[in-house]
Design a protein around this motif. Structure first.
Motif, short mmCIF file in Angstrom:
data_model
loop_
_atom_site.label_atom_id
_atom_site.label_comp_id
_atom_site.label_asym_id
_atom_site.label_seq_id
_atom_site.Cartn_x
_atom_site.Cartn_y
_atom_site.Cartn_z
N ASN A 147 -12.87 -46.65 -4.81
CA ASN A 147 -13.14 -45.54 -3.90
C ASN A 147 -14.55 -45.03 -4.12
N HIS A 148 -15.04 -44.29 -3.13
CA HIS A 148 -16.41 -43.81 -3.18
C HIS A 148 -16.55 -42.62 -2.23
N ALA A 149 -17.37 -41.64 -2.62
CA ALA A 149 -17.68 -40.48 -1.78
C ALA A 149 -19.19 -40.35 -1.68
N ASP A 150 -19.67 -39.99 -0.47
CA ASP A 150 -21.12 -39.91 -0.29
C ASP A 150 -21.43 -39.12 0.99
N LEU A 151 -22.71 -39.11 1.35
CA LEU A 151 -23.16 -38.38 2.53
C LEU A 151 -22.87 -39.17 3.81
N ALA A 152 -22.75 -38.45 4.94
CA ALA A 152 -22.54 -39.07 6.25
C ALA A 152 -23.28 -38.26 7.31
#
Length: 256
Positions: free
Chosen positions: A199-204
């Protein structure tokens, strides 16, 4: 006789004046009601649609001309990787507020949606003569959630029922792979099937355009296009690549 004549004249003038006064009371001017205003103030919406395309890159070919060539100069196999760009699904909710009552109406909006699409790719190994030595298909499902803040300019010309709009938004996303399945395309045999993925979280960020049609001052149906980009600022991918997701959907909007 003079008195009688004066009385008759006064009576006649009174009879003629009464209808005129009565007539002026009949023709009163009534102001028309103000026109209805469509799509004002707070709203909530639900929408869903298709993630029709993700730019996951073109085919890439890898050749073994490194360390192994030192031991086997005749070795010249190549591996071609063809990323999959399959249609996915998205759906979510919106909460926003429309400012003003004129033709141009600035709007702020929270846009929260699930966005899932199939990943993976097709792998083909060839020898130096171009003959296929082996093929495998890797498939995975990418589940993501996007949490965006949009800034929108709405246009309400004419009777205000038809309202196109454009805007852009920034936010964050969370993505998780559902694991990978490796299949032999010739036999259909699943050779590898992993469980969960990473999993990964980042800007959009996204660019949006759409249009509402208001059936009542507080209810509309709409269509919307999104160009959605997931950044990878926290992962060194060794190359610059724009995922460039193209989303097309429709929904309903309620003002309150």
């Amino acid at each position: 006789m003079k008195k009688l004549s004066l009385l008759s004249t006064a009576a006649l003038i009174g009879l003629l004046t009464a209808p005129l006064q009565a007539g002026t009371e009949v023709y009163k001017q009534v102001a028309p009601p103000p026109p209805e205003l469509y799509g004002l103030g707070f709203y909530g919406a639900i929408d869903a649609g298709a993630n029709v395309f993700q730019n996951r890159g073109d085919d890439r070919t890898f050749s073994d001309n490194g360390i192994r060539d030192r031991f086997d100069p005749d070795f010249d196999d190549t591996l071609t990787v063809s990323p999959k760009n399959d249609v996915g699904f998205f759906g979510g909710i919106k909460l926003g507020y429309v400012f003003g009552t004129g033709v141009f109406r600035p709007t702020i909006e929270g846009d929260f949606f699930y966005n899932g699409f199939r990943g993976g790719g097709n792998f083909t190994l060839r020898d130096s003569f171009g003959d296929v030595l082996a093929q495998r298909n890797a498939t995975t499902w990418i589940n993501t959630g996007a949490f965006m803040g949009n800034f929108i300019l709405r246009f309400a010309p004419g009777n205000q029922k038809f309202q196109p709009y454009v805007g852009a938004g920034v936010g964050v996303y969370y993505a998780e792979s559902a694991g990978t399945q490796l299949t032999n395309p010739n036999t259909g045999t699943v050779t590898v099937n992993t469980g969960g993925g990473r999993n990964h979280a980042d800007l959009a960020w996204q660019i949006i355009a759409g249009s509402d049609y208001y059936w009542t001052p507080k209810f509309s149906t709409f269509i919307e296009y999104k160009f959605l980009e997931y950044e990878s600022t926290q992962i060194d991918t060794k190359q610059s690549r724009v995922l460039g997701q193209q989303l097309i959907g429709a929904g309903v909007r309620f003002h309150f």
